[in-house]
Design an enzyme around this catalytic site. Sequence first.
Site, short mmCIF file in Angstrom:
data_model
loop_
_atom_site.label_atom_id
_atom_site.label_comp_id
_atom_site.label_asym_id
_atom_site.label_seq_id
_atom_site.Cartn_x
_atom_site.Cartn_y
_atom_site.Cartn_z
N ASP A 1 27.84 52.96 -40.36
CA ASP A 1 28.49 53.16 -39.06
C ASP A 1 27.47 53.16 -37.92
OD1 ASP A 1 30.88 53.30 -40.33
OD2 ASP A 1 31.11 55.48 -40.17
N GLU B 1 53.99 43.43 -39.76
CA GLU B 1 54.38 44.82 -39.55
C GLU B 1 53.15 45.66 -39.20
OE1 GLU B 1 58.14 47.18 -40.41
OE2 GLU B 1 57.69 45.04 -40.51
N LYS C 1 66.31 48.11 -51.30
CA LYS C 1 65.77 49.46 -51.09
C LYS C 1 65.87 50.28 -52.37
CE LYS C 1 66.27 50.00 -46.12
NZ LYS C 1 66.65 50.92 -45.03
N LYS D 1 58.50 46.05 -48.74
CA LYS D 1 59.20 46.26 -47.47
C LYS D 1 58.54 47.45 -46.78
CE LYS D 1 63.73 46.87 -45.35
NZ LYS D 1 63.30 47.91 -44.40
N TYR E 1 26.56 49.63 -37.00
CA TYR E 1 27.67 48.99 -36.27
C TYR E 1 27.70 49.48 -34.83
CZ TYR E 1 32.39 47.50 -35.04
OH TYR E 1 33.47 46.92 -34.41
N ASP E 2 27.58 50.80 -34.66
CA ASP E 2 27.60 51.36 -33.30
C ASP E 2 26.46 50.82 -32.45
OD1 ASP E 2 28.71 54.68 -34.39
OD2 ASP E 2 29.81 52.82 -33.99
N LYS F 1 62.33 36.71 -51.51
CA LYS F 1 62.53 35.50 -50.72
C LYS F 1 62.48 34.28 -51.64
CE LYS F 1 60.18 37.56 -46.72
NZ LYS F 1 58.99 37.49 -45.83
N ARG G 1 59.84 43.05 -32.00
CA ARG G 1 61.05 42.33 -32.42
C ARG G 1 62.15 42.47 -31.37
NH1 ARG G 1 63.39 41.42 -37.58
NH2 ARG G 1 62.06 42.97 -38.58
#
Length: 681
Positions: free
Chosen positions: A35, A180, A324, A123, A38-39, A300, A144
Amino acid sequence: MSASPEDFERAAQLRRELEAHDHAYYVLDAPTVPDAEYDRLFRELDALERRHPELLVPDSPTRRVGGAPVPGLVPVRHAVPMLSIRTETDTTSGGVIAFDTRVRNALELGPHAPPVEYLGELKFDGLAISLRYENGMLVRAATRGDGYTGEDVTHSVRTIRQIPLRLPGRPPALIEVRGEIYMRRDAFERLNARQSETGGKVFVNPRNAAAGAVRQLDARIAARRPLSFFAYGFGEIGESGGWNMPATQGEMLDALDALGIPVCEHRVVASGPDGLIAFHDRIAAARDSLPYDIDGVVYKVNRFDLQRRLGFVTREPRWAVAHKYPAQEEITELVDIEIQVGRTGALTPVARLKPVFVGGVTVTNATLHNEEEIQRKGLLIGDQVIVRRAGDVIPQIVAPVVERRNGSERPFVMPQTCPVCGSHAEKQPDEAVTRCSGGLFCPAQRKQALLHFAGRRAMDIEGLGDKLVDQLVDGGIVSTPADLYRLGLVKLANLPRMADKSAANLLAAIEKSRHATLARFIFALGIRNVGEATARELARHFGSLDALMDADIERLQQVADVGPIVAHSIAGFFAEMHNREVIEQLRAAGVHWDEGVPAVAADGPASGKTFVLTGALPTMSRDDAKALIESHGGKVSGSVSKKTDYVVAGAEAGSKLAKAQELGVAILDEDGLRRLLEQPA
């Protein structure tokens, strides 16, 4: 001093290194540098760009930290609609077989034809998003929305480090990536721990925390929340150039992965329903150990040519289905039922439960919606009850376990008065909800009543928004709308983030609102079921507020468009003495009105134009929208034709919207309608 060639070269090198480290860390989960290193690289690039602004490019990693807040979320029309997927109601293996049968029948495949190839995916329980890349550069991100129109949230999405700002290689000139935005469970727990320590809002679930961050006007809020992204499809695609266009759903996910876009590893290509059933069962067993929330799997048809043959039915693809999992259930004790009064006056029974772990969280409360639901389910206080997390999000009580009763249980009795203000609680004959009648007086409804009273379509007090109302009410400065007219400059100017000029502007707006129309004032009172159109009819019919206040239900029903429900709402509102007291305080403060009806606009952008309404608008009923258009000189028709000037479309718009698109008629949403009507004549 301008940047040197060496500066340009170093900035480009730093961007490449940081992008590679971001991809390794956030997408591959395999950090390549500590880190601190990176910083150091990030600070070097940031310093270079600050010293030489000409080095700054739109896809620089330094742009991910979030800039100044945007003024508002702009509507975005999806070139390819983001339609929802049908949910299979049968949560067993029978749901898979039913889907496969529908697909085979639609493709006219006989019993001896080869099985259909499917792709099984997870999902996710997050926020659907569309990412638009032009010439490899991320230019827009949109929610959406209703599937046809979303909101531009590019400013927030840029802060999500999993999402590349520039695509490598030679992608199509235009490509929309659908996916998503979600939050990992461990990140959600850390966020809530931090929120609790700092006195901030503690979120109910990861989805709310993620969706709420993306739709904020201030991108820095999204930048501070650990958001993640998974892609699952394409939207609009332009010329492919040298890019190989995928032929299947599986190839598409592989292609997205090759572009550096995160895709979920949990997927399977299955031949026929058996492979999907195995995938469903495998994910169900692993579900609790996944690092993120899911509420099912998606199947699908894998081949795109078969997807095109299958097409769509209404708003759903025939070639996909969401499957579901059954909601998880546990048994616990219903300790008590308490009443919460909402901002609109609804008295909602809330079950207080003995803490129980269900669906991955500890549940202590569950809404019971209304008295009728308690009676329908036969619930008694003290019962052992079955608790389910419906959809894995909202806890609900399914039923009592009657055989465990011991005689100590007692029935619930709905209070006859509001537990907050003591006003009479009433329930309309055709409604299940009991409501407090003290709309202008009840502390639980104060903020909503003040915001409605000050709204642009009511008393039009510009500058009185949510945050200021919170300060005024929480600080004990304002309790009812009448208190607004007692505010002074010193008291307002002493509020946090309220300068003298802002305070003076607000006082001027309040002063201006003292003179209104009777119709506006009636609407501003916030009487349930009384919209703008009904308020105008009441003002036209009675001519004075006193006549309206003294009218009985029979006389109220003589008004156009006022039936028994609306008449009972009006009579009940004025029967509550607390409301009458506030009205008299408003009059004493100098609030007055013209006892007339505004004339229809003779000239303006809507004058002589024909409008058609379709779908459900966000904040207006169809009658209110019709009255608003007519008050500006427009005409509302029931069908679309070549003579139609505008179609105003809301959620679930149907054939009228399609006809308008076919004829090239201008299409507006609710905000677009308001902007049109606000244009000067």
